[in-house]
Scaffold this motif. Structure first.
Motif, PDB file in Angstrom:
ATOM      1  N   LEU A  28      -1.536  64.672  54.989  1.00  0.00           N
ATOM      2  CA  LEU A  28      -2.435  63.812  55.758  1.00  0.00           C
ATOM      3  C   LEU A  28      -3.212  64.628  56.785  1.00  0.00           C
ATOM      4  CD1 LEU A  28      -3.415  60.928  56.356  1.00  0.00           C
ATOM      5  CD2 LEU A  28      -1.547  60.755  58.002  1.00  0.00           C
ATOM      6  N   THR A  29      -2.542  65.572  57.427  1.00  0.00           N
ATOM      7  CA  THR A  29      -3.219  66.419  58.402  1.00  0.00           C
ATOM      8  C   THR A  29      -4.295  67.266  57.732  1.00  0.00           C
ATOM      9  OG1 THR A  29      -1.194  66.490  59.712  1.00  0.00           O
ATOM     10  CG2 THR A  29      -2.850  68.160  60.188  1.00  0.00           C
ATOM     11  N   VAL A  30      -3.985  67.819  56.569  1.00  0.00           N
ATOM     12  CA  VAL A  30      -4.983  68.613  55.828  1.00  0.00           C
ATOM     13  C   VAL A  30      -6.150  67.731  55.399  1.00  0.00           C
ATOM     14  CG1 VAL A  30      -5.382  69.967  53.737  1.00  0.00           C
ATOM     15  CG2 VAL A  30      -3.314  70.347  55.087  1.00  0.00           C
ATOM     16  N   GLU A  31      -5.864  66.529  54.912  1.00  0.00           N
ATOM     17  CA  GLU A  31      -6.930  65.597  54.530  1.00  0.00           C
ATOM     18  C   GLU A  31      -7.850  65.319  55.708  1.00  0.00           C
ATOM     19  OE1 GLU A  31      -5.096  61.994  53.217  1.00  0.00           O
ATOM     20  OE2 GLU A  31      -4.093  62.972  51.549  1.00  0.00           O
ATOM     21  N   ASN A  32      -7.276  65.070  56.859  1.00  0.00           N
ATOM     22  CA  ASN A  32      -8.064  64.705  58.036  1.00  0.00           C
ATOM     23  C   ASN A  32      -8.936  65.848  58.531  1.00  0.00           C
ATOM     24  OD1 ASN A  32      -6.938  62.182  57.894  1.00  0.00           O
ATOM     25  ND2 ASN A  32      -5.486  62.524  59.539  1.00  0.00           N
ATOM     26  N   MET A  33      -8.571  67.076  58.211  1.00  0.00           N
ATOM     27  CA  MET A  33      -9.403  68.211  58.606  1.00  0.00           C
ATOM     28  C   MET A  33     -10.685  68.282  57.770  1.00  0.00           C
ATOM     29  SD  MET A  33      -6.604  71.134  59.700  1.00  0.00           S
ATOM     30  CE  MET A  33      -6.423  71.840  58.123  1.00  0.00           C
ATOM     31  N   PHE A  34     -10.692  67.611  56.620  1.00  0.00           N
ATOM     32  CA  PHE A  34     -11.858  67.642  55.737  1.00  0.00           C
ATOM     33  C   PHE A  34     -12.670  66.351  55.808  1.00  0.00           C
ATOM     34  CE2 PHE A  34      -9.340  71.019  53.982  1.00  0.00           C
ATOM     35  CZ  PHE A  34     -10.279  71.937  53.554  1.00  0.00           C
ATOM     36  N   VAL A  35     -12.543  65.606  56.896  1.00  0.00           N
ATOM     37  CA  VAL A  35     -13.206  64.308  56.982  1.00  0.00           C
ATOM     38  C   VAL A  35     -14.733  64.437  56.972  1.00  0.00           C
ATOM     39  CG1 VAL A  35     -13.234  64.111  59.492  1.00  0.00           C
ATOM     40  CG2 VAL A  35     -13.085  62.060  58.100  1.00  0.00           C
ATOM     41  N   GLY A  40     -14.505  66.725  49.556  1.00  0.00           N
ATOM     42  CA  GLY A  40     -13.271  67.451  49.835  1.00  0.00           C
ATOM     43  C   GLY A  40     -12.171  66.536  50.345  1.00  0.00           C
ATOM     44  N   PHE A  41     -12.545  65.581  51.182  1.00  0.00           N
ATOM     45  CA  PHE A  41     -11.587  64.632  51.742  1.00  0.00           C
ATOM     46  C   PHE A  41     -10.904  63.840  50.638  1.00  0.00           C
ATOM     47  CE2 PHE A  41     -10.774  60.342  53.498  1.00  0.00           C
ATOM     48  CZ  PHE A  41      -9.881  60.666  54.505  1.00  0.00           C
ATOM     49  N   TYR A  42     -11.691  63.268  49.736  1.00  0.00           N
ATOM     50  CA  TYR A  42     -11.097  62.455  48.674  1.00  0.00           C
ATOM     51  C   TYR A  42     -10.430  63.305  47.592  1.00  0.00           C
ATOM     52  CZ  TYR A  42     -12.826  58.262  50.792  1.00  0.00           C
ATOM     53  OH  TYR A  42     -13.027  57.231  51.672  1.00  0.00           O
ATOM     54  N   ALA A  43     -10.927  64.511  47.361  1.00  0.00           N
ATOM     55  CA  ALA A  43     -10.259  65.398  46.401  1.00  0.00           C
ATOM     56  C   ALA A  43      -8.867  65.767  46.910  1.00  0.00           C
ATOM     57  CB  ALA A  43     -11.091  66.656  46.179  1.00  0.00           C
ATOM     58  N   ILE A  44      -8.768  66.099  48.178  1.00  0.00           N
ATOM     59  CA  ILE A  44      -7.463  66.434  48.751  1.00  0.00           C
ATOM     60  C   ILE A  44      -6.572  65.202  48.791  1.00  0.00           C
ATOM     61  CG2 ILE A  44      -6.297  67.171  50.878  1.00  0.00           C
ATOM     62  CD1 ILE A  44      -8.678  69.075  51.309  1.00  0.00           C
ATOM     63  N   LYS A  45      -7.150  64.045  49.040  1.00  0.00           N
ATOM     64  CA  LYS A  45      -6.380  62.799  49.058  1.00  0.00           C
ATOM     65  C   LYS A  45      -5.770  62.527  47.675  1.00  0.00           C
ATOM     66  CE  LYS A  45      -7.372  59.120  51.884  1.00  0.00           C
ATOM     67  NZ  LYS A  45      -6.210  59.311  52.632  1.00  0.00           N
ATOM     68  N   ILE A  46      -6.526  62.730  46.623  1.00  0.00           N
ATOM     69  CA  ILE A  46      -6.021  62.512  45.262  1.00  0.00           C
ATOM     70  C   ILE A  46      -4.942  63.538  44.918  1.00  0.00           C
ATOM     71  CG2 ILE A  46      -6.653  62.636  42.816  1.00  0.00           C
ATOM     72  CD1 ILE A  46      -9.380  61.386  43.660  1.00  0.00           C
TER      73      ILE A  46
END
Length: 133
Positions: A28-35, A40-46
């Motif tokens: 979640l922390t990594v996802e939030n860094m790509f907001v 990138g945000f949704y790719a990391i989320k998936i």
């Protein structure tokens, strides 16, 4: 299955739930860094969600292995439920703390990023106005 074995399974599931919860917080922390980058945000989320499911599956396999290689559906379902419940509590608490104290402007960043993506992809002005309202 006797009570001692059930207790052991629940302890293992709780411990694995804590581990999955910590992994979930890191993701979640990594996802939030790509907001600022929606792709990138949704790719990391998936990818993070797939890692979450994989970790739960691997830990369920570890529980099965600790029982000698056989586990019935009721037992594995209960163990997975405990793992998901514990990891989701970790996620909820961390997300609450993150949005309230760590990055209180996160929702505004999401909105700006979404509008930027919509403008880049030439979304009609009516949709932009609806989104920005």
């Amino acid at each position: 299955m006797d009570q001692a074995v059930k207790t052991n399974i629940n302890k293992q599931a709780f411990l694995y739930g804590i581990i999955v919860g910590v992994i979930y917080i890191v993701l979640l922390t990594v996802e939030n860094m790509f907001v600022s980058n929606m792709f990138g945000f949704y790719a990391i989320k998936i990818v993070g969600f797939l890692l979450y499911l994989t970790a739960i599956g691997l830990f369920a396999g570890q529980i099965r292995k600790s029982l000698g290689g056989y586990i019935d559906f009721k037992t594995v379902f209960g163990a997975i439920f405990i793992m998901i419940l514990v990891s989701e509590v970790f996620y909820f608490v961390y997300n609450y703390i993150y949005l309230l104290y760590i990055d209180p402007n996160f929702m505004e960043k999401i909105k700006e990023s979404t509008l930027g993506w919509m403008e880049k992809n030439k979304v009609p002005q009516e949709s932009l106005d609806t989104t920005s309202a």
